[in-house]
Design a protein around this motif. Structure first.
Motif, PDB file in Angstrom:
ATOM      1  N   LEU A  54       0.845  -1.197   0.000  1.00 51.11           N
ATOM      2  CA  LEU A  54       0.000   0.000   0.000  1.00 51.11           C
ATOM      3  C   LEU A  54       0.879   1.244   0.000  1.00 51.11           C
ATOM      4  O   LEU A  54       0.638   2.203  -0.740  1.00 51.11           O
ATOM      5  N   GLU A  55       1.963   1.193   0.794  1.00 51.15           N
ATOM      6  CA  GLU A  55       2.827   2.377   0.929  1.00 51.15           C
ATOM      7  C   GLU A  55       3.663   2.647  -0.327  1.00 51.15           C
ATOM      8  O   GLU A  55       4.291   3.694  -0.423  1.00 51.15           O
ATOM      9  N   ARG A  56       3.684   1.693  -1.246  1.00 48.88           N
ATOM     10  CA  ARG A  56       4.331   1.993  -2.532  1.00 48.88           C
ATOM     11  C   ARG A  56       3.530   3.044  -3.304  1.00 48.88           C
ATOM     12  O   ARG A  56       4.020   3.664  -4.231  1.00 48.88           O
ATOM     13  N   HIS A  57       2.232   3.154  -2.944  1.00 51.57           N
ATOM     14  CA  HIS A  57       1.351   4.062  -3.681  1.00 51.57           C
ATOM     15  C   HIS A  57       0.948   5.300  -2.880  1.00 51.57           C
ATOM     16  O   HIS A  57       0.751   6.359  -3.449  1.00 51.57           O
ATOM     17  N   VAL A  58       0.754   5.118  -1.542  1.00 55.87           N
ATOM     18  CA  VAL A  58       0.348   6.262  -0.717  1.00 55.87           C
ATOM     19  C   VAL A  58       1.097   6.252   0.614  1.00 55.87           C
ATOM     20  O   VAL A  58       1.418   5.186   1.134  1.00 55.87           O
ATOM     21  N   ASP A  59       1.348   7.442   1.123  1.00 53.29           N
ATOM     22  CA  ASP A  59       1.927   7.549   2.467  1.00 53.29           C
ATOM     23  C   ASP A  59       0.733   7.472   3.421  1.00 53.29           C
ATOM     24  O   ASP A  59      -0.158   8.315   3.379  1.00 53.29           O
ATOM     25  N   VAL A  60       0.698   6.456   4.279  1.00 52.95           N
ATOM     26  CA  VAL A  60      -0.513   6.252   5.090  1.00 52.95           C
ATOM     27  C   VAL A  60      -0.541   7.141   6.333  1.00 52.95           C
ATOM     28  O   VAL A  60      -1.585   7.237   6.987  1.00 52.95           O
ATOM     29  N   GLU A  61       0.567   7.770   6.668  1.00 53.48           N
ATOM     30  CA  GLU A  61       0.608   8.547   7.915  1.00 53.48           C
ATOM     31  C   GLU A  61      -0.472   9.636   7.925  1.00 53.48           C
ATOM     32  O   GLU A  61      -0.583  10.442   6.995  1.00 53.48           O
ATOM     33  N   GLY A  62      -1.291   9.602   8.969  1.00 60.11           N
ATOM     34  CA  GLY A  62      -2.350  10.604   9.118  1.00 60.11           C
ATOM     35  C   GLY A  62      -3.516  10.401   8.164  1.00 60.11           C
ATOM     36  O   GLY A  62      -4.446  11.212   8.136  1.00 60.11           O
ATOM     37  N   ARG A  63      -3.481   9.321   7.393  1.00 56.89           N
ATOM     38  CA  ARG A  63      -4.525   9.112   6.380  1.00 56.89           C
ATOM     39  C   ARG A  63      -5.466   7.986   6.786  1.00 56.89           C
ATOM     40  O   ARG A  63      -5.093   7.064   7.504  1.00 56.89           O
ATOM     41  N   ARG A 112       2.357   2.917  11.608  1.00 57.29           N
ATOM     42  CA  ARG A 112       2.769   3.891  10.587  1.00 57.29           C
ATOM     43  C   ARG A 112       1.883   5.130  10.587  1.00 57.29           C
ATOM     44  O   ARG A 112       1.889   5.917   9.647  1.00 57.29           O
ATOM     45  N   GLY A 113       1.047   5.251  11.624  1.00 53.64           N
ATOM     46  CA  GLY A 113       0.282   6.486  11.827  1.00 53.64           C
ATOM     47  C   GLY A 113      -1.008   6.580  11.038  1.00 53.64           C
ATOM     48  O   GLY A 113      -1.605   7.663  10.961  1.00 53.64           O
ATOM     49  N   ALA A 114      -1.479   5.465  10.454  1.00 53.63           N
ATOM     50  CA  ALA A 114      -2.725   5.537   9.678  1.00 53.63           C
ATOM     51  C   ALA A 114      -3.935   5.579  10.607  1.00 53.63           C
ATOM     52  O   ALA A 114      -3.874   5.117  11.744  1.00 53.63           O
ATOM     53  N   GLN A 115      -5.051   6.139  10.088  1.00 57.05           N
ATOM     54  CA  GLN A 115      -6.322   6.075  10.828  1.00 57.05           C
ATOM     55  C   GLN A 115      -7.098   4.913  10.216  1.00 57.05           C
ATOM     56  O   GLN A 115      -7.528   4.983   9.067  1.00 57.05           O
ATOM     57  N   VAL A 116      -7.260   3.854  10.975  1.00 57.41           N
ATOM     58  CA  VAL A 116      -7.864   2.637  10.410  1.00 57.41           C
ATOM     59  C   VAL A 116      -9.386   2.679  10.556  1.00 57.41           C
ATOM     60  O   VAL A 116      -9.919   2.951  11.633  1.00 57.41           O
ATOM     61  N   VAL A 117     -10.068   2.389   9.434  1.00 60.75           N
ATOM     62  CA  VAL A 117     -11.533   2.284   9.429  1.00 60.75           C
ATOM     63  C   VAL A 117     -11.843   0.865   8.989  1.00 60.75           C
ATOM     64  O   VAL A 117     -11.397   0.439   7.915  1.00 60.75           O
ATOM     65  N   ALA A 118     -12.581   0.126   9.816  1.00 55.52           N
ATOM     66  CA  ALA A 118     -12.734  -1.300   9.515  1.00 55.52           C
ATOM     67  C   ALA A 118     -14.192  -1.719   9.433  1.00 55.52           C
ATOM     68  O   ALA A 118     -15.068  -1.134  10.066  1.00 55.52           O
ATOM     69  N   PHE A 119     -14.402  -2.786   8.633  1.00 54.15           N
ATOM     70  CA  PHE A 119     -15.751  -3.353   8.531  1.00 54.15           C
ATOM     71  C   PHE A 119     -15.667  -4.868   8.422  1.00 54.15           C
ATOM     72  O   PHE A 119     -14.790  -5.415   7.747  1.00 54.15           O
ATOM     73  N   ASP A 120     -16.593  -5.530   9.092  1.00 48.26           N
ATOM     74  CA  ASP A 120     -16.800  -6.969   8.919  1.00 48.26           C
ATOM     75  C   ASP A 120     -18.307  -7.212   9.006  1.00 48.26           C
ATOM     76  O   ASP A 120     -18.985  -6.561   9.810  1.00 48.26           O
ATOM     77  N   PRO A 121     -18.844  -8.128   8.194  1.00 48.89           N
ATOM     78  CA  PRO A 121     -20.302  -8.338   8.210  1.00 48.89           C
ATOM     79  C   PRO A 121     -20.839  -8.976   9.491  1.00 48.89           C
ATOM     80  O   PRO A 121     -22.050  -9.085   9.648  1.00 48.89           O
ATOM     81  N   THR A 122     -19.969  -9.458  10.375  1.00 49.78           N
ATOM     82  CA  THR A 122     -20.448 -10.133  11.588  1.00 49.78           C
ATOM     83  C   THR A 122     -20.113  -9.326  12.837  1.00 49.78           C
ATOM     84  O   THR A 122     -19.575  -8.220  12.755  1.00 49.78           O
ATOM     85  N   GLU A 123     -20.357  -9.967  13.984  1.00 50.62           N
ATOM     86  CA  GLU A 123     -20.014  -9.336  15.262  1.00 50.62           C
ATOM     87  C   GLU A 123     -18.507  -9.286  15.501  1.00 50.62           C
ATOM     88  O   GLU A 123     -18.053  -8.864  16.570  1.00 50.62           O
ATOM     89  N   ALA A 124     -17.734  -9.747  14.518  1.00 40.83           N
ATOM     90  CA  ALA A 124     -16.273  -9.715  14.645  1.00 40.83           C
ATOM     91  C   ALA A 124     -15.791  -8.310  15.018  1.00 40.83           C
ATOM     92  O   ALA A 124     -14.824  -8.155  15.765  1.00 40.83           O
ATOM     93  N   ALA A 125     -16.494  -7.287  14.506  1.00 45.02           N
ATOM     94  CA  ALA A 125     -16.079  -5.903  14.785  1.00 45.02           C
ATOM     95  C   ALA A 125     -16.178  -5.604  16.284  1.00 45.02           C
ATOM     96  O   ALA A 125     -15.302  -4.938  16.848  1.00 45.02           O
ATOM     97  N   ASP A 126     -17.238  -6.101  16.938  1.00 41.92           N
ATOM     98  CA  ASP A 126     -17.382  -5.856  18.391  1.00 41.92           C
ATOM     99  C   ASP A 126     -16.236  -6.509  19.154  1.00 41.92           C
ATOM    100  O   ASP A 126     -15.692  -5.936  20.093  1.00 41.92           O
ATOM    101  N   HIS A 127     -15.872  -7.734  18.724  1.00 39.72           N
ATOM    102  CA  HIS A 127     -14.761  -8.420  19.412  1.00 39.72           C
ATOM    103  C   HIS A 127     -13.456  -7.646  19.187  1.00 39.72           C
ATOM    104  O   HIS A 127     -12.647  -7.485  20.092  1.00 39.72           O
ATOM    105  N   MET A 128     -13.265  -7.174  17.962  1.00 38.88           N
ATOM    106  CA  MET A 128     -12.017  -6.478  17.626  1.00 38.88           C
ATOM    107  C   MET A 128     -11.925  -5.162  18.396  1.00 38.88           C
ATOM    108  O   MET A 128     -10.834  -4.759  18.813  1.00 38.88           O
ATOM    109  N   ALA A 129     -13.076  -4.497  18.594  1.00 38.68           N
ATOM    110  CA  ALA A 129     -13.084  -3.191  19.265  1.00 38.68           C
ATOM    111  C   ALA A 129     -12.512  -3.300  20.687  1.00 38.68           C
ATOM    112  O   ALA A 129     -11.927  -2.339  21.202  1.00 38.68           O
TER     113      ALA A 129
END
Ligand SMILES: NC(=O)c1ccc[n+]([C@@H]2O[C@H](COP(=O)([O-])OP(=O)(O)OC[C@H]3O[C@@H](n4cnc5c(N)ncnc54)[C@H](O)[C@@H]3O)[C@@H](O)[C@H]2O)c1
Ligand SMILES: O=c1ccn([C@@H]2O[C@H](COP(=O)(O)OP(=O)(O)O[C@H]3O[C@H](CO)[C@@H](O)[C@H](O)[C@H]3O)[C@@H](O)[C@H]2O)c(=O)[nH]1
Length: 433
Positions: A310-319, A350-367
């Motif tokens: 991913l970083e070959r294409h964009v600098d993820v810091e702050g993004r 690397r300073g990225a702001q991560v936005v995540a999605f999963d169709p199940t309750e996996a997101a609650d466990h990950m949180a």
């Protein structure tokens, strides 16, 4: 037969419901009152295809649940399906199973007649004889091989297809020392072995071999995936389509076509834990498991490689960067060993702001483990305004994404499961192709 299952988690619940479906009277015993309540209400406590239907059909009939271990006294055979997590050093933590065995032993003290205790939990060779049988003998005041028997019967079901795997196994492994134990297991599984299209081979073996077969099965599969990942990483460097390579080598019967999908690597509740446990067990005997160490190294590098691409294409810091898929594989909400965790950690470092999605309750466990990640309600919401996306889990709905990518600020898609269609307007990076 009358069967009890102590530990009603992913394995215990599906084993209990499937055995009820095969015609046995089953009681599921768990210390978690919520699980017990849900089963008795006819609901599945876990996300597993086919399981809600079985529980709905049999709860209140051939299937019941309780928190009382005393219920196992009215059964002929008790499965033990409690968790065997990893310790910090990767070795297996047997304490939960030992405590559960104490509960079983104390209950057996007041039972008349022979009883068989069957270890379904994944345990290392020697643990049943050296640690679990002594606990049972001490707690029950009885002698193994006389008043009760002990067998190992490892479970090979995969999450997401647990019911189907249980009902159509390729093998049944009975590890025991006692003829009565083999006999009871044969009777219990007879409906599976005798069904019209049965393909199950019954492997009758010793306790140690039975335990090792389970580890060998899982570790071999994990090694197979790491091997194809290593080959595929080299393929990418040479501009070779690794999936064409996998398809071709899979035609060789000695290799076989399954478990050759290269990508983000293997996760789950079993492959990481069992590989670590076998490595630790080898070291305890002063054997250096160099190949197994490399199998893990390759696997842990894959998600970090995705962030590097991913970083070959964009600098993820702050993004803002989208992570699609949190469960370790589709059709489950389980995040144990999920590759998404390593990807999130690398992105956050690397300073990225991560936005995540999963169709199940996996997101609650990950949180609970990654509170700084923003969890959203759809893949489209995750992609909106993102400067890159990592596809971590092969959920079919991610394969169907298309116009949603157009809402990205930088449409760089690093596909860890080869499910996204390459097209104009997307900067596509396959992980290994
Ligand atoms: N998850 C899988 O797909 C899978 C497949 C094959 C084998 N295994 C093995 O099976 C075992 C169980 O795995 P799991 O994923 O089902 O674990 P899990 O954590 O989902 O379930 C274990 C259950 O045991 C209960 N428990 C703990 N102590 C107890 C006690 N004293 N009495 C009654 N219940 C008690 C817990 O409350 C929990 O519900 C592990 O050894 C695992 O390696 C798992
Ligand atoms: O070609 C492949 C196949 C699988 N995976 C990954 O491998 C992991 C494990 O997948 P799978 O084996 O389908 O799931 P589990 O439910 O963890 O099942 C494994 O672990 C269980 C617990 O011990 C065993 O009972 C099963 O036989 C064994 O397949 C997942 O992250 C998959 O994405 C790949 O990366 N490439």
């Amino acid at each position: 037969m009358n069967v009890s299952v102590v530990g009603s988690g992913y394995v215990g619940t599906s084993v209990a419901a499937c055995l009820a479906d095969l015609g046995h009277d089953v009681v599921a015993i768990d210390i978690d009152a919520d699980i017990v309540e849900r089963i008795n209400a006819g609901e599945s406590p876990i996300h597993e295809p086919g399981l809600p239907e079985l529980i709905e059909e049999h709860a209140g009939g051939r299937l019941r649940a309780t928190t009382e271990h005393a219920a196992l006294r009215d059964t002929d055979l008790t499965f033990v399906a409690m968790q065997t997590p990893s310790r910090e050093d990767g070795s297996i933590d047997l304490s939960v199973v030992e405590a559960g065995m104490r509960d079983v032993g104390e209950t057996l003290a007041e039972k008349e007649g022979y009883h068989l205790v069957v270890v379904k939990s994944t345990v290392l060779p020697g643990m049943t004889e050296e640690r679990l049988i002594p606990v049972l003998e001490e707690a029950s005041g009885k002698t193994e091989g006389e008043e009760f028997g002990v067998a190992v019967n490892p479970e090979f079901q995969s999450q997401g297809s647990a019911v189907d795997d249980f009902m159509n196994p390729d093998k049944l492994v009975f590890g025991a020392t006692d003829d009565r134990a083999y006999g009871l297991l044969r009777d219990l599984y007879a409906p599976l072995v005798e069904q019209a299209d049965a393909r199950a081979e019954v492997v009758e073996t010793g306790l140690r071999e039975g335990a090792m077969i389970k580890y060998a099965n899982n570790v071999f599969l994990a090694a197979k995936i790491s091997t194809i990942n290593e080959i595929a990483n080299v393929c990418k460097e040479y501009g070779v389509d690794s999936y064409e390579v996998s398809d071709a080598i899979g035609l060789d019967e000695r290799i076989g076509a399954s478990f050759l999908r290269s990508g983000a690597g293997w996760g789950g509740s079993c492959f990481p834990k069992d590989t670590d446990a076998l490595r630790a067990a080898a070291r305890e005997k002063e054997y250096e498991p160099v190949l197994l160490d490399a199998v893990v190294t390759v696997n842990d590098r894959q998600p970090v490689r995705m962030v590097d691409f991913l970083e070959r294409h964009v600098d993820v810091e702050g993004r803002r960067v989208a992570v699609l898929g949190l469960a370790f594989k589709p059709e489950t909400d389980d995040i144990r060993g999920s590759r998404s965790k390593l990807a999130i950690e690398a992105l956050e470092q690397r300073g990225a702001q991560v936005v995540a999605f999963d169709p199940t309750e996996a997101a609650d466990h990950m949180a609970e483990q990654y509170p700084d990640v923003k969890y959203v309600e759809s893949a489209a919401a995750a992609l909106d305004g993102a400067h890159g996306a990592l596809v971590m889990t092969d959920w079919p709905e991610f394969a169907a994404l298309d116009a949603e990518f157009d809402a990205m600020a930088d449409p760089v898609v690093v596909d860890g499961r080869r499910i996204v269609e390459r097209r104009e307007g997307i900067v596509y990076e396959g992980l290994t192709w």
